[in-house]
Design an enzyme around this catalytic site. Sequence first.
Site, mmCIF file in Angstrom:
data_model
loop_
_atom_site.group_PDB
_atom_site.id
_atom_site.type_symbol
_atom_site.label_atom_id
_atom_site.label_comp_id
_atom_site.label_asym_id
_atom_site.label_seq_id
_atom_site.Cartn_x
_atom_site.Cartn_y
_atom_site.Cartn_z
ATOM 1 N N LYS A 13 0.828 -1.211 0.000
ATOM 2 C CA LYS A 13 0.000 0.000 0.000
ATOM 3 C C LYS A 13 0.863 1.261 0.000
ATOM 4 O O LYS A 13 0.658 2.167 -0.809
ATOM 5 C CB LYS A 13 -0.930 0.035 1.242
ATOM 6 C CG LYS A 13 -1.823 -1.187 1.373
ATOM 7 C CD LYS A 13 -2.699 -1.125 2.628
ATOM 8 C CE LYS A 13 -1.960 -1.125 3.949
ATOM 9 N NZ LYS A 13 -1.231 -2.385 4.250
ATOM 10 N N ARG A 88 -9.865 0.682 8.402
ATOM 11 C CA ARG A 88 -9.475 -0.682 8.767
ATOM 12 C C ARG A 88 -10.587 -1.415 9.497
ATOM 13 O O ARG A 88 -10.401 -2.584 9.848
ATOM 14 C CB ARG A 88 -8.267 -0.618 9.701
ATOM 15 C CG ARG A 88 -6.919 -0.835 9.014
ATOM 16 C CD ARG A 88 -5.851 -0.621 10.071
ATOM 17 N NE ARG A 88 -4.639 -1.332 9.862
ATOM 18 C CZ ARG A 88 -3.547 -0.822 9.254
ATOM 19 N NH1 ARG A 88 -3.568 0.371 8.728
ATOM 20 N NH2 ARG A 88 -2.459 -1.531 9.170
ATOM 21 N N ARG A 127 11.550 -5.075 5.472
ATOM 22 C CA ARG A 127 11.272 -3.678 5.119
ATOM 23 C C ARG A 127 12.148 -2.706 5.905
ATOM 24 O O ARG A 127 12.373 -2.877 7.091
ATOM 25 C CB ARG A 127 9.790 -3.392 5.425
ATOM 26 C CG ARG A 127 9.431 -1.918 5.504
ATOM 27 C CD ARG A 127 7.958 -1.683 5.369
ATOM 28 N NE ARG A 127 7.148 -2.244 6.426
ATOM 29 C CZ ARG A 127 5.811 -2.266 6.401
ATOM 30 N NH1 ARG A 127 5.150 -1.768 5.356
ATOM 31 N NH2 ARG A 127 5.140 -2.783 7.401
ATOM 32 N N ARG A 161 10.882 -0.337 11.350
ATOM 33 C CA ARG A 161 9.778 -0.103 12.270
ATOM 34 C C ARG A 161 9.824 -1.080 13.439
ATOM 35 O O ARG A 161 10.138 -2.252 13.251
ATOM 36 C CB ARG A 161 8.448 -0.253 11.525
ATOM 37 C CG ARG A 161 8.065 0.985 10.766
ATOM 38 C CD ARG A 161 6.938 0.755 9.810
ATOM 39 N NE ARG A 161 5.813 0.017 10.375
ATOM 40 C CZ ARG A 161 4.700 -0.243 9.712
ATOM 41 N NH1 ARG A 161 4.558 0.206 8.470
ATOM 42 N NH2 ARG A 161 3.727 -0.918 10.277
ATOM 43 N N ARG A 172 -0.940 -8.529 13.481
ATOM 44 C CA ARG A 172 -1.535 -7.605 12.499
ATOM 45 C C ARG A 172 -2.285 -8.353 11.412
ATOM 46 O O ARG A 172 -3.340 -7.921 10.944
ATOM 47 C CB ARG A 172 -0.447 -6.727 11.863
ATOM 48 C CG ARG A 172 -0.093 -5.535 12.733
ATOM 49 C CD ARG A 172 1.387 -5.226 12.695
ATOM 50 N NE ARG A 172 1.828 -4.647 11.453
ATOM 51 C CZ ARG A 172 3.108 -4.675 11.046
ATOM 52 N NH1 ARG A 172 4.034 -5.254 11.778
ATOM 53 N NH2 ARG A 172 3.441 -4.116 9.916
HETATM 54 P P1 ADP Z 1 2.227 -1.820 3.228
HETATM 55 O O1 ADP Z 1 2.213 -0.307 3.206
HETATM 56 O O2 ADP Z 1 1.030 -2.415 2.552
HETATM 57 O O3 ADP Z 1 2.423 -2.384 4.604
HETATM 58 P P2 ADP Z 1 4.798 -1.547 1.824
HETATM 59 O O4 ADP Z 1 4.461 -0.753 0.620
HETATM 60 O O5 ADP Z 1 5.512 -0.867 2.930
HETATM 61 O O6 ADP Z 1 3.480 -2.310 2.374
HETATM 62 O O7 ADP Z 1 5.649 -2.817 1.337
HETATM 63 C C1 ADP Z 1 6.173 -3.756 2.269
HETATM 64 C C2 ADP Z 1 7.609 -4.124 1.857
HETATM 65 O O8 ADP Z 1 7.589 -4.861 0.632
HETATM 66 C C3 ADP Z 1 8.527 -2.927 1.598
HETATM 67 O O9 ADP Z 1 9.823 -3.283 2.023
HETATM 68 C C4 ADP Z 1 8.473 -2.736 0.075
HETATM 69 O O10 ADP Z 1 9.704 -2.201 -0.435
HETATM 70 C C5 ADP Z 1 8.256 -4.160 -0.424
HETATM 71 N N1 ADP Z 1 7.355 -4.240 -1.580
HETATM 72 C C6 ADP Z 1 6.261 -3.481 -1.844
HETATM 73 N N2 ADP Z 1 5.647 -3.886 -2.982
HETATM 74 C C7 ADP Z 1 6.367 -4.950 -3.431
HETATM 75 C C8 ADP Z 1 6.223 -5.834 -4.576
HETATM 76 N N3 ADP Z 1 5.220 -5.695 -5.435
HETATM 77 N N4 ADP Z 1 7.147 -6.806 -4.721
HETATM 78 C C9 ADP Z 1 8.165 -6.965 -3.825
HETATM 79 N N5 ADP Z 1 8.343 -6.186 -2.739
HETATM 80 C C10 ADP Z 1 7.451 -5.189 -2.539
HETATM 81 P P1 ADP Z 2 1.138 -1.755 7.621
HETATM 82 O O1 ADP Z 2 2.097 -0.996 6.748
HETATM 83 O O2 ADP Z 2 1.792 -2.922 8.248
HETATM 84 O O3 ADP Z 2 -0.149 -2.063 6.974
HETATM 85 P P2 ADP Z 2 0.456 0.720 9.052
HETATM 86 O O4 ADP Z 2 1.665 1.555 8.957
HETATM 87 O O5 ADP Z 2 -0.679 1.034 8.178
HETATM 88 O O6 ADP Z 2 0.862 -0.829 8.904
HETATM 89 O O7 ADP Z 2 -0.078 0.723 10.562
HETATM 90 C C1 ADP Z 2 0.774 0.467 11.649
HETATM 91 C C2 ADP Z 2 -0.058 0.349 12.923
HETATM 92 O O8 ADP Z 2 -0.723 1.591 13.161
HETATM 93 C C3 ADP Z 2 -1.162 -0.679 12.902
HETATM 94 O O9 ADP Z 2 -0.709 -1.979 13.263
HETATM 95 C C4 ADP Z 2 -2.140 -0.116 13.938
HETATM 96 O O10 ADP Z 2 -1.672 -0.354 15.253
HETATM 97 C C5 ADP Z 2 -2.034 1.380 13.682
HETATM 98 N N1 ADP Z 2 -3.008 1.845 12.668
HETATM 99 C C6 ADP Z 2 -2.730 2.374 11.441
HETATM 100 N N2 ADP Z 2 -3.849 2.696 10.792
HETATM 101 C C7 ADP Z 2 -4.884 2.343 11.610
HETATM 102 C C8 ADP Z 2 -6.303 2.386 11.490
HETATM 103 N N3 ADP Z 2 -6.901 2.872 10.382
HETATM 104 N N4 ADP Z 2 -7.037 1.938 12.549
HETATM 105 C C9 ADP Z 2 -6.461 1.455 13.663
HETATM 106 N N5 ADP Z 2 -5.131 1.362 13.832
HETATM 107 C C10 ADP Z 2 -4.346 1.809 12.819
#
Ligand code: ADP
Ligand code: ADP
Length: 215
Positions: A13, A88, A127, A161, A172
């Site tokens: 995302k 969420r 990551r 993180r 999660r």
């Molecule tokens: P999210 O915001 O959904 O938690 P991220 O965009 O931070 O996910 O991506 C999670 C990890 O995977 C990061 O280290 C990112 O560089 C990597 N990543 C994201 N998209 C891809 C993909 N399509 N293929 C391989 N690695 C990816």
């Molecule tokens: P990921 O990249 O792994 O999807 P995020 O960076 O979006 O994680 O979120 C990290 C943490 O922040 C979540 O595990 C939760 O604790 C909190 N968080 C983020 N967005 C929300 C939301 N919309 N509602 C509740 N908690 C949230």
Amino acid sequence: MNLILLGPPGAGKGTQARLLVESRGLVQLSTGDMLRAAVAAGTEVGKKAKTIMDRGDLVTDEVVIGIISDRLDEPDMKGGAIFDGFPRTLAQADALAELLERKGLTLDSVIEMRSDDEVLVERVTGRFTCAGCGEGYHRSFKKPAKEGVCDKCGESKMVQRADDNEESFRTRLLNYYKDTSPLVGYYHAKGSLRSVDGTAEIDDVTKQINAVVTA
Ligand code: ADP
Ligand code: ADP
Ligand code: ZN
């Protein structure tokens, strides 16, 4: 244009949201980033959120809805936003619909980024992020051109993180299935759901997103 990127932790995302900011001039609204900023700043919200986030549980609806509501009042929202990690829960989805309506904004598409649990754990545990500009990287899948140096801004401090360990990730992921995945049905019923294969390579996922948002 207002979009939601919906998907489990590690689905990509944040990566795709940053690319959409560059290509379409949208504003990225990541509740995770906003909460981490509150933790770093030591605000009241941040103090309460930290232990919940480290564990991998969800911060209360009230807190995140409040954060988004305040953000939507800012003037840069007119050109459109990408909601990354929000909503969420069903309560957050209802609150977002109400907020958008009140502000005369529409929701154009909800993009579900489908993935696979074993791909996700590898994504999340590998990551890291540039401390200077927030650009995201991965130990195997998206390495900077020069090890330890950000391609975007040249910073050499990279951060991981606190919650990107396997234990917190598993919590999660369970919370995603329990509380967030019902939103797939919710937006499908509203006719706004589009799905992409989030396990594909980064560029390919971008192409799939562009295809569904212009369709
Ligand atoms: P999210 O915001 O959904 O938690 P991220 O965009 O931070 O996910 O991506 C999670 C990890 O995977 C990061 O280290 C990112 O560089 C990597 N990543 C994201 N998209 C891809 C993909 N399509 N293929 C391989 N690695 C990816
Ligand atoms: P990921 O990249 O792994 O999807 P995020 O960076 O979006 O994680 O979120 C990290 C943490 O922040 C979540 O595990 C939760 O604790 C909190 N968080 C983020 N967005 C929300 C939301 N919309 N509602 C509740 N908690 C949230
Ligand atoms: Zn950088």
